[in-house]
Design an enzyme around this catalytic site. Structure first.
Site, PDB file in Angstrom:
ATOM      1  N   SER A 115      -2.145  -0.407  -2.679  1.00 55.13           N
ATOM      2  CA  SER A 115      -3.330  -1.040  -2.115  1.00 55.13           C
ATOM      3  C   SER A 115      -4.038  -1.855  -3.212  1.00 55.13           C
ATOM      4  O   SER A 115      -3.422  -2.745  -3.790  1.00 55.13           O
ATOM      5  CB  SER A 115      -4.242   0.013  -1.491  1.00 55.13           C
ATOM      6  OG  SER A 115      -5.195  -0.589  -0.653  1.00 55.13           O
ATOM      7  N   ASP A 149      -0.216  -2.714   9.083  1.00 54.56           N
ATOM      8  CA  ASP A 149      -1.301  -2.408   8.150  1.00 54.56           C
ATOM      9  C   ASP A 149      -2.492  -3.310   8.441  1.00 54.56           C
ATOM     10  O   ASP A 149      -2.369  -4.536   8.478  1.00 54.56           O
ATOM     11  CB  ASP A 149      -0.798  -2.618   6.719  1.00 54.56           C
ATOM     12  CG  ASP A 149      -1.763  -2.089   5.665  1.00 54.56           C
ATOM     13  OD1 ASP A 149      -2.925  -1.816   5.999  1.00 54.56           O
ATOM     14  OD2 ASP A 149      -1.343  -1.958   4.506  1.00 54.56           O
ATOM     15  N   HIS A 185      -1.254   1.420   6.949  1.00 54.02           N
ATOM     16  CA  HIS A 185      -1.551   1.386   5.518  1.00 54.02           C
ATOM     17  C   HIS A 185      -0.999   2.598   4.774  1.00 54.02           C
ATOM     18  O   HIS A 185      -0.597   2.495   3.622  1.00 54.02           O
ATOM     19  CB  HIS A 185      -3.066   1.305   5.318  1.00 54.02           C
ATOM     20  CG  HIS A 185      -3.488   0.926   3.935  1.00 54.02           C
ATOM     21  ND1 HIS A 185      -3.182  -0.295   3.371  1.00 54.02           N
ATOM     22  CD2 HIS A 185      -4.197   1.605   2.999  1.00 54.02           C
ATOM     23  CE1 HIS A 185      -3.689  -0.351   2.144  1.00 54.02           C
ATOM     24  NE2 HIS A 185      -4.301   0.793   1.893  1.00 54.02           N
TER      25      HIS A 185
END
Length: 698
Positions: free
Chosen positions: A551, A637, A671
């Site tokens: 991320s 995501d 995600h």
């Protein structure tokens, strides 16, 4: 690698972007069109290439997966938590991907939680939800809300079957086992019940996936009749809703990255007008907890590392100091119980807990023996209690659950996560491993902490391979944690290190501030300094060092690849935020406007634009000798869109074609990657096999 699988080549369609007089050409912008068959074909081609390039590791992947599975007690049961007249817990069953959520009635005279060491169901168990049944027929499954009403009658829960974190909310009658017709799509995390359990408050998102509205739903009525309790028009702010532990107030939390506001509604009068605790003031953050006649307020008004105050619960007004600001000791949260407060603090890079008796002495800290550890409160739904549930772990100590007596200070270990014997048949022994705290010196003279774990006796002559992990954004702290999957690396002689770089919160608010906005590059140079220190100190060598992050930590991976490609032999970037400038320039995308207070607003400020352009990984791909790169993403995501790593890998392959670049896209996930536990283990085995291959140890 097979001759039938060609190297993917993304077509180039130059697309111009002009900001502040600067013209940028993005030849892979077309990949952002998710429903274009050519996009899907390209992602599938990349997956096929990755599978072909790693086919020789299939045996190692299977071996690593089996090691995780062998060390895990697959049929297991969490420590039950008491709420009202029931113990609540989750069971896992061997061969099943998801947990089974259960409860059992509290029996007469029962004060300690019933424990099942073999994972067998408790006598008298009631199954509330079975995640495996809910997930049937779906490639992905995740739960958002799981909220039992104060009277124990209703269960509000929400599900996501795609990974986009847009949940459908439902209500189950726990007396009859029936689902009510009430069904609300497009909800976010967070719910709150009224005192009489007749009303449920929930949150929905806007088109940019920003939670912006709190709603009131009357159980058993048509959802079309639901009422908006609060609608937030300022796009910098998210909203949330929760019930206080005392169950007397519903809190509406409204917050941007820098500013917050809390509104309260009596849980006994859910149709009442929300009262503002304190109007929002730019740069002032605060959170609220109810405690008897007062609201506790954790805030940073003139207190960089936060202070604790209170105000009247009847007529909120001036804040009365309770714990003064102490620079270097970050107050992270406060939990209120009838006769005690428990404050979570952070000092010298470690978490801690301080107990404050109501109307008593100055309190005490709960002591822990290990020099590196992570501690925090676990689920504690009961307001009137003399004991609290703690969760503790370290790099060598598996996740542990304790009950702590707030009066006698007695700590009782209820359960330590079982780690079953590994491939050699030997039981896990923490003393077989050692953990260390080291410090690197950044370019500006700042000392950056590093946490390390390795097998005892691992040489310090530069011969050991090493994985260095980093994040460094949003004031998130990468505190020491235990990992069963990591044992497979440690037992193969790999050192694991965590670089606590600026932008995180390990050393307080200032540590965060020094790694954001126009100081963001400190995050990247700190990480490089840590990598070079590990080599200089003999922990490893550059040709034996793999970097890993996800991320915003994936942004870190892309940045250091450009900044210091010679420092690593490989980089794992999971759901990486590598096209940050393009994303932050587009207010229509999820998270963009709320992120301007983290990264700056390049649309409005030429200095921010130029600064971000100078470090964003995608913008700065060059003809360098990059280390091998494994990028991993998910098609659904919402937080970091799949096209960021897809574009990055395409440009890397075009600009620096001599490199070894892989892109793996989960076509049915979000995600967090695959949702089932076995699928998650397989993904970890995939990553670790690739890492070991970089070390020549696969």
């Amino acid at each position: 690698m097979t001759t039938e699988t060609p190297v993917p080549v993304a077509r180039q369609v130059p697309t111009e972007r002009v900001h502040h007089g600067d013209t940028v050409v993005d030849e892979y912008a077309w990949l952002a069109t998710k429903d274009d068959p050519e996009t899907i074909n390209y992602l599938n081609a990349e997956n096929a290439w990755t599978e072909a390039r790693t086919a020789h590791l299939s045996g190692v992947r299977t071996e690593l997966f089996e090691e995780i599975r062998r060390r895990t007690q697959e049929t297991d049961l969490s420590v039950p938590t008491r709420k009202g007249g029931h113990w609540y817990y989750t069971r896992t069953v061997e061969g099943r991907q998801y947990g089974v959520h259960c409860r059992r009635a509290v029996r007469d005279g029962e004060t300690a939680p019933p424990i099942s060491t073999d994972g067998a169901p408790l006598d008298g168990e009631e199954i509330l939800l079975d995640g495996n049944l809910l997930a049937e027929g779906h490639d992905f499954f995740a739960m958002g809300a799981f909220d039992v009403s104060p009277d124990g009658r209703w269960l509000a829960y929400s599900t996501d079957f795609s990974g986009d974190e847009r949940f459908t909310l439902r209500i189950k009658d726990l007396d009859t086992g029936e689902l009510l017709p009430d069904e609300i799509p497009g909800t976010f995390y967070g719910t709150a019940w009224s005192a009489d359990a007749s009303v449920l408050c929930y949150v929905t998102v806007d088109e940019a996936w920003r939670p912006h509205r709190v709603w009131r739903h009357v159980v058993g009525t048509a959802t079309a009749d639901d009422v908006v309790v609060h609608s937030e028009d300022d796009e910098r702010f998210w909203v949330g809703v929760e019930l206080t532990r005392s169950e007397r107030f519903i809190l509406i939390d409204i917050a941007s990255k820098l500013t917050s506001e809390v509104r309260v509604i009596p849980a006994g009068n859910p149709t009442g007008e929300p009262a503002v605790i304190a109007p929002r003031r730019q740069g002032v953050e605060y959170s609220v907890e109810h405690h008897g006649h007062r609201f506790l307020i954790l805030h940073n008004d003139g207190a960089e590392d936060f202070a604790l105050a209170y105000t009247s619960a009847d007529t909120p007004g001036d804040w009365v100091p309770l714990i003064e600001h102490s620079p270097g000791t970050r107050l992270e949260s406060v939990d209120a119980f009838a006769d005690h407060l428990v404050v979570t603090v952070r000092s010298n890079g470690l978490t801690g807990l301080r107990v404050l008796p109501v109307g008593g002495d100055d309190g005490h800290n709960i002591e822990f023996p290990e020099p590196l550890h992570t501690v925090g409160l676990d689920a504690n739904p009961e307001y009137r209690t003399g004991r609290v549930r703690l969760r503790y772990t370290s790099l060598v100590t598996p996740d542990s659950v304790y009950d702590y007596d707030l009066v006698t200070r007695e700590m009782t270990l209820l359960r330590r996560r079982p780690v079953l014997p590994g491939p050699d048949g030997r039981a896990y022994q923490p003393e077989d491993y050692e953990q260390h705290r080291d410090w690197a010196l950044a370019d500006d003279g700042t000392k950056v902490p590093i946490s390390l774990v390795c097998r005892r006796g691992t040489p310090r002559d530069g011969s050991a391979p090493c994985v260095i992990y980093g994040y460094g954004s949003y004031e998130a702290s990468m505190d020491p944690w235990f990992s069963v999957g990591r044992l497979s690396l440690l037992d193969r002689g790999v050192v694991f290190a965590v670089a606590h770089v600026r932008g995180g919160g390990e050393l307080g608010r200032r540590w965060y501030d020094q790694g954001k906005m126009l100081a963001k590059k400190n995050t990247f140079t700190d990480f490089v300094a840590c990598a070079r220190h590990l080599a200089k100190a003999g922990w490893t060598a550059p040709d034996r060092l793999v970097a890993r992050g996800g991320s915003a930590g994936g942004l870190l991976m892309g940045a250091v690849a450009n900044l210091a490609p010679d420092a690593f032999t490989g980089i794992v970037a999971q759901v990486p935020f590598v096209d940050a400038l393009s994303t932050i320039l587009d207010p229509s995308l999820p998270l963009t406007v709320t992120e301007w207070e983290e990264w700056g607003n390049p649309l409005a400020d030429p200095e921010v634009y130029a600064y971000m352009k100078s470090y964003t990984p995608y913008e700065n791909v060059a003809a360098l000798d990059y280390p091998a790169i494994l990028a991993m993403t998910s098609l659904n995501d919402t937080r970091v869109l799949y096209h960021e790593p897809a574009k990055w890998i395409a440009r890397l392959r075009a600009v620096a074609p001599q490199g070894d670049y892989l892109l793996k896209t989960e076509m049915e996930a979000g995600h967090g990657g695959p949702s089932g536990r076995y699928d998650s283990w397989r993904e970890e085995a995939f990553v670790n096999a690739w890492i070991l291959d970089r070390f020549g140890r696969a």
